[in-house]
Write an enzyme that holds these catalytic residues in place. Sequence first.
Site, PDB file in Angstrom:
ATOM      1  N   ASP A  53       0.832  -1.224   0.000  1.00 28.93           N
ATOM      2  CA  ASP A  53       0.000   0.000   0.000  1.00 28.93           C
ATOM      3  C   ASP A  53       0.861   1.266   0.000  1.00 28.93           C
ATOM      4  OD1 ASP A  53      -1.815  -1.988   0.404  1.00 28.93           O
ATOM      5  OD2 ASP A  53      -2.817  -1.054   2.092  1.00 28.93           O
ATOM      6  N   GLU A 294     -11.760  -1.703   0.852  1.00 28.71           N
ATOM      7  CA  GLU A 294     -10.548  -1.275   1.549  1.00 28.71           C
ATOM      8  C   GLU A 294     -10.091   0.102   1.080  1.00 28.71           C
ATOM      9  OE1 GLU A 294      -8.078  -4.910   2.742  1.00 28.71           O
ATOM     10  OE2 GLU A 294      -8.086  -5.022   0.577  1.00 28.71           O
TER      11      GLU A 294
HETATM   12  C1  FRU Z   1      -4.766  -3.385   1.375  1.00 26.78           C
HETATM   13  C2  FRU Z   1      -4.671  -3.811   2.809  1.00 26.78           C
HETATM   14  C3  FRU Z   1      -5.181  -2.733   3.736  1.00 26.78           C
HETATM   15  C4  FRU Z   1      -4.475  -3.041   5.018  1.00 26.78           C
HETATM   16  C5  FRU Z   1      -3.158  -3.594   4.543  1.00 26.78           C
HETATM   17  C6  FRU Z   1      -2.628  -4.736   5.340  1.00 26.78           C
HETATM   18  O1  FRU Z   1      -3.780  -3.924   0.561  1.00 26.78           O
HETATM   19  O2  FRU Z   1      -5.380  -5.025   3.001  1.00 26.78           O
HETATM   20  O3  FRU Z   1      -6.575  -2.734   3.853  1.00 26.78           O
HETATM   21  O4  FRU Z   1      -4.351  -1.879   5.777  1.00 26.78           O
HETATM   22  O5  FRU Z   1      -3.340  -4.019   3.212  1.00 26.78           O
HETATM   23  O6  FRU Z   1      -1.388  -5.181   4.866  1.00 26.78           O
END
Ligand code: FRU
Length: 424
Positions: A53, A294
């Site tokens: 992310d 997300e």
């Molecule tokens: C998206 C996600 C987010 C979370 C993170 C965990 O790729 O699932 O929602 O904060 O990655 O690694």
Amino acid sequence: MKTTTEKFGVTPHQPSLWTRADALKVRADDPTTTQPLVRADFPVLSDDVFIWDTMPLRDLDGNVTSVDGWSVIFTLTADRHPNDPQYLDEDGNYDILRDWNDRHGRAKMYYWFSRTGKNWELGGRVMAEGVSPTAREWAGTPILLNDRGEVDLYYTAVTPGATIVKVRGRVVTTEHGVSMVGFEKVKPLFEADGKMYQTEAQNAFWGFRDPWPFRDPNDGKLYMLFEGNVAGERGSHKVGEAEIGDVPPGYEDVGNSRFQTACVGIAVARDADGDDWEMLPPLLTAVGVNDQTERPHFVFQDGKYYLFTISHTFTYADGVTGPDGVYGFVADSLFGPYVPLNGSGLVLGNPSSQPFQTYSHYVMPNGLVTSFIDSVPTDATGTQIRVGGTEAPTVGMKIKGQQTFVVAEYDYGYIPPMLDVTLK
Ligand code: FRU
């Protein structure tokens, strides 16, 4: 669901619904909503760490912001373990896929800087070991607050629990680079309440994370989006007429879709600094459609609210499906009603020939969409893959009314600033 927030001048609202009928309109591989193929010979940002992310430094209005000419991104990051016996397979080779799949448990917030908005240089960890109260530092948003360089990093402190937190620090620049100072005191903001947002006690697979604070362009107040699931014991949700929508004959069966209960949450700040928050009912729910919405975020354009959120194939409910990618909804006012972009909600999905090529798309107000490379097939059958853990090529997109169109592709990890702040 009723809101109690009229005392903050917030209009009570009903969540908008992403229905099964909407999702039936999802068409994978429509070229206008499909990310161009990512080549298997992509460059990696670092041989030492995986990144996923990506969170560009921005202001509260959503503008991606550089400081003294330096672009800054934050990334979820985890060490790569090519020499760790724990990640060697039977033949003694590095099992990178297993290492990659384990990354969420050791995710840490790192930052990177660049003069050109690409070719990022590693700055390091944002918080020293031991500062964050839980094992995992999950996604959020770094906000540049002012020209003194103060930064509020909102993120999710996970395991044990899942708490939306923030930590304040400062960005410092020199001719040679950028450093982050401070980020020493993490302040818990809120957790799921079990009344509007599902708790861990209600569902071990609950989601509550990914804060995205913003200033509403119309009322000027400070709000925050986040990912949640609709409150209630796992299995107790109803997928009724409203959640199903207007489906053709033969599409009424909802199977076990009551287990998919994603929502986009919203909270309003009671103070100007964003230290005191009140959760409001979700802006959007996807009960019976999908279990994860997300990293929700907005683009404010043409007087409209464009709400984007990422989701997966594997989190769709029985009888509906779509690619991994970013989905979007649009409304004329903050609290909706929201309608799915492109009819279905799909804005930018992976091509079906490379279903895991990218994820965690972030749509910037300039129409550029950044994401990370997950894995790309290296042979025709798709059995051999190359793991990414690095920045994907940026995609250019046009947003017009209720439609979006892919129009361009740029370099890997190209995240140009929309404005520059000279620090005092
Ligand atoms: C998206 C996600 C987010 C979370 C993170 C965990 O790729 O699932 O929602 O904060 O990655 O690694």
